[in-house]
Design a protein around this motif. Structure first.
Motif, short mmCIF file in Angstrom:
data_model
loop_
_atom_site.label_atom_id
_atom_site.label_comp_id
_atom_site.label_asym_id
_atom_site.label_seq_id
_atom_site.Cartn_x
_atom_site.Cartn_y
_atom_site.Cartn_z
N ASN A 16 -10.79 4.07 -1.35
CA ASN A 16 -11.71 3.80 -0.24
C ASN A 16 -11.79 2.31 0.07
N GLN A 17 -11.81 1.49 -0.96
CA GLN A 17 -11.83 0.04 -0.76
C GLN A 17 -10.53 -0.45 -0.12
N PHE A 19 -8.67 1.29 1.91
CA PHE A 19 -8.74 1.68 3.33
C PHE A 19 -9.54 0.66 4.12
N LYS A 20 -10.67 0.22 3.56
CA LYS A 20 -11.52 -0.75 4.24
C LYS A 20 -10.82 -2.09 4.42
N LYS A 21 -9.89 -2.41 3.53
CA LYS A 21 -9.17 -3.69 3.61
C LYS A 21 -7.87 -3.57 4.41
N GLY A 22 -7.62 -2.40 4.99
CA GLY A 22 -6.47 -2.25 5.87
C GLY A 22 -5.19 -1.80 5.20
N VAL A 23 -5.27 -1.30 3.97
CA VAL A 23 -4.09 -0.75 3.28
C VAL A 23 -4.21 0.76 3.36
N TYR A 24 -3.29 1.39 4.06
CA TYR A 24 -3.39 2.82 4.31
C TYR A 24 -2.31 3.58 3.55
N PRO A 25 -2.61 4.81 3.15
CA PRO A 25 -1.65 5.60 2.38
C PRO A 25 -0.54 6.15 3.25
N ILE A 26 0.54 6.51 2.58
CA ILE A 26 1.65 7.18 3.27
C ILE A 26 1.59 8.68 3.00
N GLY A 27 0.64 9.08 2.14
CA GLY A 27 0.49 10.50 1.84
C GLY A 27 -0.67 10.75 0.89
N CYS A 28 -0.96 12.01 0.66
CA CYS A 28 -2.01 12.39 -0.28
C CYS A 28 -1.66 13.77 -0.84
N GLY A 29 -2.36 14.14 -1.90
CA GLY A 29 -2.08 15.43 -2.49
C GLY A 29 -3.04 15.76 -3.61
N ILE A 30 -2.77 16.88 -4.26
CA ILE A 30 -3.57 17.35 -5.39
C ILE A 30 -2.61 17.57 -6.55
N GLY A 31 -2.96 17.03 -7.72
CA GLY A 31 -2.11 17.16 -8.90
C GLY A 31 -1.96 18.60 -9.34
#
Length: 66
Positions: A16-17, A19-31
């Motif tokens: 979350n921090q 994202f607030k600083k402008g670094v965005y993910p290229i993906g997400c998932g669940i282990g």
């Protein structure tokens, strides 16, 4: 060939921090094994610099609360 490798981050507060600083993910998932949520970032200098900055800010905040 990939120049930047992926980094899997399981720390949701840190994400979350980022994202607030402008670094965005290229993906997400669940282990598969543990079912925890993770975000995938590109392993570049900006990502690691922001992680260091976030850790520094969290430590400063903890010390000021003591």
């Amino acid at each position: 060939m990939l120049k930047n490798k992926p980094v899997y981050n399981y720390d949701i507060e840190e994400c979350n921090q980022l994202f607030k600083k402008g670094v965005y993910p290229i993906g997400c998932g669940i282990g598969d094994k543990d079912g925890r949520v993770f975000h995938v970032f590109t392993a570049n200098r900006r990502y690691f610099d922001m992680v260091k900055l976030i850790n520094f800010e969290m430590n400063e905040k903890r010390q000021s609360n003591m």
